[in-house]
Design an enzyme around this catalytic site. Structure first.
Site, mmCIF file in Angstrom:
data_model
loop_
_atom_site.group_PDB
_atom_site.id
_atom_site.type_symbol
_atom_site.label_atom_id
_atom_site.label_comp_id
_atom_site.label_asym_id
_atom_site.label_seq_id
_atom_site.Cartn_x
_atom_site.Cartn_y
_atom_site.Cartn_z
ATOM 1 N N TYR A 2 0.887 -1.434 0.125
ATOM 2 C CA TYR A 2 -0.123 -0.150 0.208
ATOM 3 C C TYR A 2 0.849 1.365 0.067
ATOM 4 C CZ TYR A 2 -3.739 -3.337 1.688
ATOM 5 O OH TYR A 2 -4.657 -4.106 1.683
ATOM 6 N N ASP A 23 -9.945 7.990 8.808
ATOM 7 C CA ASP A 23 -9.631 8.394 7.450
ATOM 8 C C ASP A 23 -10.390 9.690 7.235
ATOM 9 O OD1 ASP A 23 -12.350 7.795 6.870
ATOM 10 O OD2 ASP A 23 -11.871 5.960 5.682
#
Length: 303
Positions: free
Chosen positions: A76, A90
């Site tokens: 990632y 997030d």
């Protein structure tokens, strides 16, 4: 094209998508199944709706190899917003804490080893983890704060690759199954004393599949129902690349396809190893190797 059935085509293989932001993983699966008129489809590892990158879609018999991609390592690349914590960990969530503290690059690099190797990680409140039979995100949306137990995770690498500005850094991580990038950002912010959350996330690769080799959803839409997407289909055997391949005879293949042990040619496997048997390069079965035979646990009906 594969054989056509009333409820879809009998077509098997992997279609690798470079997922855009703004769509769920399940929506991608449903769109691909519709576009290819496939009888069966599934994905190997969920990406959050706003995340981008490789999403491998298994069709037909390839769905039997999904666990091996799910268990494989993944890479990632993600941007972390320093100075703010959110309730979802997030950028989609609400800011719940802020700090004026900003760590230096050296301080960030010094903290990263704490998040490599065998670590314990608590998934985000807004995650698909089940709590008493219910998804954590459903409980979180209902305003319930639940206790989520820490889970083991193997992190191969975690590196600082860019400092965009005072508030934003870019990290790259290679990890095993079940890793939450949002938890890495959250916990890193806690260690650095500044709070943090994930601003953007891109899955670079997953097992043998890479985002840069994936096709776009625009292309899926463009070629839907034409049969032309079949040209982008990868063999189901790619989902077995982390297992040893053992060749077998047609006679052994027939036994294996009926769920019975079959003789295989083996040189670099040991008693009890998981492996897959092939005939002319095509997968016949996955199973456990014992004394010259493969004892099947999954068989493939692609002949």
């Amino acid at each position: 094209m594969g054989r056509r059935r009333k409820n879809g085509r009998d077509i098997s293989g992997w279609l690798v998508i470079n997922k855009p932001a703004g769509i769920t993983s399940n929506a991608v699966v449903n769109k691909v199944r519709w576009a290819m008129d496939a009888k069966k489809a599934g994905h190997a590892g969920t990406l959050d709706p706003e995340a981008t990158g490789v999403l491998a879609i298994a069709l037909g018999e390839a769905t039997k190899t999904v666990p091996y991609i799910t268990d494989a390592q993944k890479a990632y690349r993600f941007t972390v917003r320093l100075g703010q914590a959110t309730n979802t960990d997030d950028a989609e969530g609400e800011v719940i804490a802020e700090s004026d503290t900003r760590p230096t690059d050296d301080e960030i690099r010094a903290a990263l080893p704490q998040f490599t190797g065998d670590i314990m990680q608590i998934p985000p409140q807004f995650s698909a983890v089940k709590i008493d039979g219910q998804r954590a995100y459903k409980l979180a949306r209902a305003g319930e704060e639940v206790e989520i137990k820490a889970r083991p995770l193997w992190v191969e690498e975690l590196e600082l690759v860019e400092r965009i500005d005072e508030d934003h850094i870019v990290l790259e991580m290679i990890c095993g199954k079940g890793g939450y990038v949002r938890s890495i950002a959250r916990d890193l912010g806690a260690v650095l004393g500044c709070y943090a959350h994930v601003k953007s996330l891109h899955r670079v690769w997953s097992g043998p599949f890479e985002a840069e080799d994936g096709i776009t959803m625009d292309l899926v839409e463009e070629l839907a129902k034409t049969g032309d997407l079949d040209a982008y289909l990868r063999p189901l055997e790619q989902g077995l690349e982390d297992l040893p391949e053992l060749r077998c005879t047609p006679e052994a293949a027939a036994r294996l396809r009926h769920g019975n042990p079959g003789m295989v040619l083996a040189s670099d496997v040991e008693y009890g190893d998981e492996a897959w048997a092939s005939l002319d390069g095509k997968a016949v079965a996955v199973g456990v190797y014992k004394s010259g035979e493969l004892h099947p646990s999954r068989v493939f009906n692609t002949a």
